[in-house]
Design a protein around this motif. Structure first.
Motif, PDB file in Angstrom:
ATOM      1  N   TRP A  36     -13.888 -38.904  15.296  1.00 24.18           N
ATOM      2  CA  TRP A  36     -13.984 -39.653  16.459  1.00 24.18           C
ATOM      3  C   TRP A  36     -15.323 -39.521  17.208  1.00 24.18           C
ATOM      4  N   ALA A  37     -16.151 -38.444  16.977  1.00 26.77           N
ATOM      5  CA  ALA A  37     -17.386 -38.421  17.976  1.00 26.77           C
ATOM      6  C   ALA A  37     -18.164 -39.801  17.781  1.00 26.77           C
ATOM      7  N   ALA A  38     -18.302 -40.424  16.844  1.00 21.32           N
ATOM      8  CA  ALA A  38     -19.134 -41.510  16.431  1.00 21.32           C
ATOM      9  C   ALA A  38     -18.440 -42.683  17.270  1.00 21.32           C
ATOM     10  N   THR A  39     -17.189 -42.817  17.303  1.00 25.91           N
ATOM     11  CA  THR A  39     -16.517 -43.810  18.204  1.00 25.91           C
ATOM     12  C   THR A  39     -16.345 -43.520  19.572  1.00 25.91           C
ATOM     13  N   LEU A  40     -16.657 -42.283  19.828  1.00 26.75           N
ATOM     14  CA  LEU A  40     -16.679 -42.206  21.296  1.00 26.75           C
ATOM     15  C   LEU A  40     -18.362 -41.770  21.802  1.00 26.75           C
ATOM     16  N   ASP A  41     -19.064 -42.542  21.475  1.00 27.48           N
ATOM     17  CA  ASP A  41     -20.571 -42.583  21.783  1.00 27.48           C
ATOM     18  C   ASP A  41     -21.090 -41.217  21.527  1.00 27.48           C
ATOM     19  N   ASP A  42     -20.748 -40.595  20.350  1.00 27.85           N
ATOM     20  CA  ASP A  42     -21.384 -39.285  19.948  1.00 27.85           C
ATOM     21  C   ASP A  42     -21.223 -38.140  21.080  1.00 27.85           C
ATOM     22  N   LEU A  43     -20.054 -38.029  21.988  1.00 29.89           N
ATOM     23  CA  LEU A  43     -19.832 -37.062  22.689  1.00 29.89           C
ATOM     24  C   LEU A  43     -19.482 -35.885  21.806  1.00 29.89           C
ATOM     25  N   VAL A  44     -19.841 -34.686  22.160  1.00 31.24           N
ATOM     26  CA  VAL A  44     -19.580 -33.320  21.423  1.00 31.24           C
ATOM     27  C   VAL A  44     -17.836 -32.987  21.693  1.00 31.24           C
ATOM     28  N   LEU A  45     -17.335 -32.890  20.380  1.00 27.70           N
ATOM     29  CA  LEU A  45     -15.908 -32.544  20.676  1.00 27.70           C
ATOM     30  C   LEU A  45     -15.700 -31.064  20.166  1.00 27.70           C
ATOM     31  N   VAL A  46     -15.006 -30.758  21.097  1.00 34.79           N
ATOM     32  CA  VAL A  46     -14.614 -29.153  21.047  1.00 34.79           C
ATOM     33  C   VAL A  46     -12.954 -28.921  21.239  1.00 34.79           C
ATOM     34  N   ARG A  47     -12.462 -28.334  20.214  1.00 40.11           N
ATOM     35  CA  ARG A  47     -11.195 -28.247  19.955  1.00 40.11           C
ATOM     36  C   ARG A  47     -10.767 -26.950  20.672  1.00 40.11           C
ATOM     37  N   LEU A  48     -10.103 -27.037  21.525  1.00 37.87           N
ATOM     38  CA  LEU A  48      -9.731 -25.731  22.424  1.00 37.87           C
ATOM     39  C   LEU A  48      -8.308 -25.044  21.893  1.00 37.87           C
ATOM     40  N   ASP A  49      -8.427 -23.950  22.321  1.00 37.12           N
ATOM     41  CA  ASP A  49      -6.996 -22.879  21.894  1.00 37.12           C
ATOM     42  C   ASP A  49      -5.895 -23.532  22.593  1.00 37.12           C
ATOM     43  N   ASP A  50      -5.845 -24.153  23.788  1.00 40.28           N
ATOM     44  CA  ASP A  50      -4.661 -24.413  24.460  1.00 40.28           C
ATOM     45  C   ASP A  50      -4.284 -26.015  24.008  1.00 40.28           C
ATOM     46  N   THR A  52      -5.909 -28.793  23.588  1.00 34.53           N
ATOM     47  CA  THR A  52      -6.688 -29.951  23.999  1.00 34.53           C
ATOM     48  C   THR A  52      -8.071 -30.111  23.453  1.00 34.53           C
ATOM     49  N   THR A  53      -8.644 -31.263  23.559  1.00 28.92           N
ATOM     50  CA  THR A  53      -9.842 -31.408  23.137  1.00 28.92           C
ATOM     51  C   THR A  53     -10.961 -31.810  24.326  1.00 28.92           C
ATOM     52  N   SER A  54     -12.091 -31.140  24.274  1.00 29.17           N
ATOM     53  CA  SER A  54     -13.229 -31.364  25.270  1.00 29.17           C
ATOM     54  C   SER A  54     -14.022 -32.216  24.914  1.00 29.17           C
ATOM     55  N   LEU A  55     -14.479 -33.431  25.289  1.00 28.46           N
ATOM     56  CA  LEU A  55     -15.527 -34.293  25.105  1.00 28.46           C
ATOM     57  C   LEU A  55     -16.710 -34.278  26.056  1.00 28.46           C
ATOM     58  N   THR A  56     -17.826 -33.856  25.497  1.00 20.60           N
ATOM     59  CA  THR A  56     -18.823 -33.535  26.652  1.00 20.60           C
ATOM     60  C   THR A  56     -20.056 -34.450  26.167  1.00 20.60           C
ATOM     61  N   GLY A  57     -20.634 -34.971  27.110  1.00 22.28           N
ATOM     62  CA  GLY A  57     -22.178 -35.318  26.870  1.00 22.28           C
ATOM     63  C   GLY A  57     -22.901 -36.305  27.830  1.00 22.28           C
ATOM     64  N   PRO A  58     -23.848 -36.962  27.667  1.00 21.14           N
ATOM     65  CA  PRO A  58     -24.288 -37.651  28.580  1.00 21.14           C
ATOM     66  C   PRO A  58     -23.739 -39.364  28.406  1.00 21.14           C
ATOM     67  N   VAL A  59     -23.648 -40.025  29.663  1.00 18.19           N
ATOM     68  CA  VAL A  59     -23.177 -41.172  29.695  1.00 18.19           C
ATOM     69  C   VAL A  59     -24.095 -41.786  30.686  1.00 18.19           C
ATOM     70  N   VAL A  60     -24.629 -43.091  29.991  1.00 16.51           N
ATOM     71  CA  VAL A  60     -25.668 -43.655  30.858  1.00 16.51           C
ATOM     72  C   VAL A  60     -25.374 -44.385  32.111  1.00 16.51           C
ATOM     73  N   ASP A  61     -24.129 -44.994  32.243  1.00 21.81           N
ATOM     74  CA  ASP A  61     -23.830 -45.635  33.317  1.00 21.81           C
ATOM     75  C   ASP A  61     -22.103 -45.904  33.358  1.00 21.81           C
ATOM     76  N   GLN A  62     -21.715 -46.344  34.351  1.00 23.56           N
ATOM     77  CA  GLN A  62     -20.436 -46.685  34.702  1.00 23.56           C
ATOM     78  C   GLN A  62     -19.539 -47.543  33.352  1.00 23.56           C
ATOM     79  N   ALA A  63     -20.224 -48.598  33.141  1.00 23.22           N
ATOM     80  CA  ALA A  63     -20.093 -49.170  31.881  1.00 23.22           C
ATOM     81  C   ALA A  63     -19.746 -48.531  30.565  1.00 23.22           C
ATOM     82  N   GLN A  64     -20.693 -47.660  30.269  1.00 19.50           N
ATOM     83  CA  GLN A  64     -20.303 -46.874  29.039  1.00 19.50           C
ATOM     84  C   GLN A  64     -19.347 -45.640  29.337  1.00 19.50           C
ATOM     85  N   LEU A  65     -19.011 -45.398  30.459  1.00 18.27           N
ATOM     86  CA  LEU A  65     -17.891 -44.524  30.753  1.00 18.27           C
ATOM     87  C   LEU A  65     -16.695 -45.345  30.736  1.00 18.27           C
ATOM     88  N   HIS A  66     -16.582 -46.489  30.996  1.00 17.84           N
ATOM     89  CA  HIS A  66     -15.170 -47.247  30.945  1.00 17.84           C
ATOM     90  C   HIS A  66     -15.018 -47.609  29.695  1.00 17.84           C
TER      91      HIS A  66
END
Length: 106
Positions: A36-50, A52-66
């Motif tokens: 799913w990382a490629a679909t989600l603009d190559d954000l780093v996916l980290v599966r957590l013990d609780d 949940t999944t954390s998606l972290t990375g740079p987002v160029v602008d609000q349009a990309q975030l939306h």
């Protein structure tokens, strides 16, 4: 585009700008597979013990975030938190994170 000139963040608090690049952490319920990382603009996916999944990375602008948020919605995955990180990877500003229902997280 109309840009706000100030933000009522309160004394000693700052808020990220609504335009320009920023690093975000998006937390969703459940564990997402790495493909799913490629679909989600190559954000780093980290599966957590609780569970949940954390998606972290740079987002160029609000349009990309939306766009990323729309794809998460389309996956049917519950969105838990969204926060801006500073360059060191820690939460930006001094506010405590809030959940998307507007209640403070403890």
């Amino acid at each position: 585009m109309i840009r706000p000139t100030s933000s009522p963040a309160g004394p000693g608090r700052t808020r990220p700008t609504v335009t320009g690049p920023a690093t975000y952490e998006i937390r969703v319920a459940g564990h997402l597979d790495d493909h799913w990382a490629a679909t989600l603009d190559d954000l780093v996916l980290v599966r957590l013990d609780d569970g949940t999944t954390s998606l972290t990375g740079p987002v160029v602008d609000q349009a990309q975030l939306h766009g990323v948020l729309a794809r998460i919605r389309d996956l049917g995955v519950p969105l838990l938190t969204l926060r801006t990180l500073d360059h060191a990877g820690t939460p930006a500003g001094t506010e405590r994170p809030r959940d998307l229902g507007g209640r403070e997280r403890r």
